[in-house]
Design an enzyme around this catalytic site. Structure first.
Site, PDB file in Angstrom:
ATOM      1  N   ILE A 291      31.338  91.249  76.880  1.00  0.00           N
ATOM      2  CA  ILE A 291      32.058  90.483  77.892  1.00  0.00           C
ATOM      3  C   ILE A 291      31.320  90.476  79.223  1.00  0.00           C
ATOM      4  CG2 ILE A 291      33.464  92.457  78.611  1.00  0.00           C
ATOM      5  CD1 ILE A 291      35.724  90.571  79.229  1.00  0.00           C
ATOM      6  N   CYS A 292      30.499  91.465  79.478  1.00  0.00           N
ATOM      7  CA  CYS A 292      29.910  91.680  80.803  1.00  0.00           C
ATOM      8  C   CYS A 292      28.670  90.826  81.006  1.00  0.00           C
ATOM      9  CB  CYS A 292      29.563  93.153  80.968  1.00  0.00           C
ATOM     10  SG  CYS A 292      28.597  93.507  82.454  1.00  0.00           S
TER      11      CYS A 292
END
Length: 323
Positions: free
Chosen positions: A48-49
């Protein structure tokens, strides 16, 4: 530097990001504290990052995935930080020590560590410590320091255009990185995590001014098809990880909703799709696509950062095909 957890909301409603703590560097010199060696280092990321994503893209662009192990943590950020779960293709536990939380690795490296437990994090198996948790520096060490272990065609001097950070373009790339980081990469978070109307408005308009500026940049013949011409550079990698999340996450969940990439920025949209769908030698077989980009993690993970139980259904499709 990590994603959602790195920073704080101050009393004025502004989101301010934490400075990375571990700043060592892998070197091609055999006498270095952290010499480049196969199977010595582990890169911990969450898909997600965007800051972790950019390091993962570079690993794939450089063909380093057989030399540096990648371990994927859960897409959700718990109160104790990133954790291992086995959900959605993530690691069920730390493969080195059986840990269940990333913070256990940080504390193994430094029992007195009292900052946030961020991704990406580059770990040295031999010295049993963190090398770096600063994404921009991890990227740059991956460009060149492992080259002696790679086939000739994947080494930076052999890459068309002079590599990901060609010397003639370095100043221009650094200048673009600086303003894109403030207005766009971090701008989406300053917008999404603002807690006052004044803070929100001070960033959302600056964000779209930055996107407008990038659209104009790509209109110049010298800046096509990529940001600095015919070949991918660091600037493309750093911008991609923000824009690939924009319509799917930031537009809806972070209220970055003045315009969308797919409908309102034709040049940026073409640039984005070209990178995502390309499987040629330019991307080493698809470094920007599904090998590193996971829309399921984006859509499920960002609501947890906002303590929102609803996972948005759209947009559909996640990314449009390249015409």
């Amino acid at each position: 530097m990590a994603d959602m957890e790195v920073g704080q909301r101050d009393q004025d409603g502004q989101f301010r990001r934490q400075t990375s703590r571990f700043r060592s560097f892998i070197s091609s010199s055999p006498d270095a504290e952290f010499p480049a060696e196969a199977n010595r280092y582990v890169l911990y990321i969450s898909l997600i990052c965007p800051w972790a994503h950019r390091t993962n893209i570079v690993l794939h662009l450089k063909g380093l995935t057989e030399l540096v192990r990648v371990v994927v943590l859960d897409y959700e950020l718990a109160p104790e930080g990133w954790f291992f779960s086995g959900r959605a293709g993530t690691a069920p536990e730390d493969p080195l020590y059986g840990f269940k939380q990333l913070k256990q690795l940080y504390l193994k490296a430094d029992a007195g560590y009292n900052q946030r437990y961020t991704v990406p994090m580059l770990w040295d198996r031999r010295r049993e410590t963190v090398v770096s948790n600063e994404s921009s520096e991890i990227m740059r060490m991956l460009y060149t320091e492992f080259d002696q272990l790679l086939p000739e065609h994947l080494r930076e001097p052999s890459r068309p255009g002079g590599g990901l950070l060609p010397a003639p373009l370095r100043q221009q790339i650094d200048e673009m990185n600086e303003w894109v980081y403030g207005a766009v990469n971090n701008g989406v978070y300053k917008t999404g995590f603002a807690t006052t109307q004044e803070a929100y408005e001070s960033h959302v308009y600056a964000l779209f001014d930055g996107l407008d500026r990038l659209e104009r940049h790509l209109d110049e013949p010298a800046h096509q098809p990529y940001l600095f011409g015919q070949h991918i550079t660091e600037a493309d990698v750093r911008l991609f990880t923000t824009l690939i999340r924009f319509d799917a996450a930031y537009h809806t969940m972070f209220k970055c909703n003045i315009r969308m990439i797919r409908h309102d920025y034709p040049r940026l949209h073409t640039w984005l799709r070209r990178l995502y769908w390309d499987e040629s030698d330019e991307t080493n077989g698809g470094a920007f696509g599904s090998a590193t980009t996971n829309f399921e993690h984006f859509k499920k993970g960002y609501p947890t950062a906002l303590r929102d139980p609803i996972v948005p259904a759209g947009p559909v499709p996640d990314i449009l095909p390249l015409d």
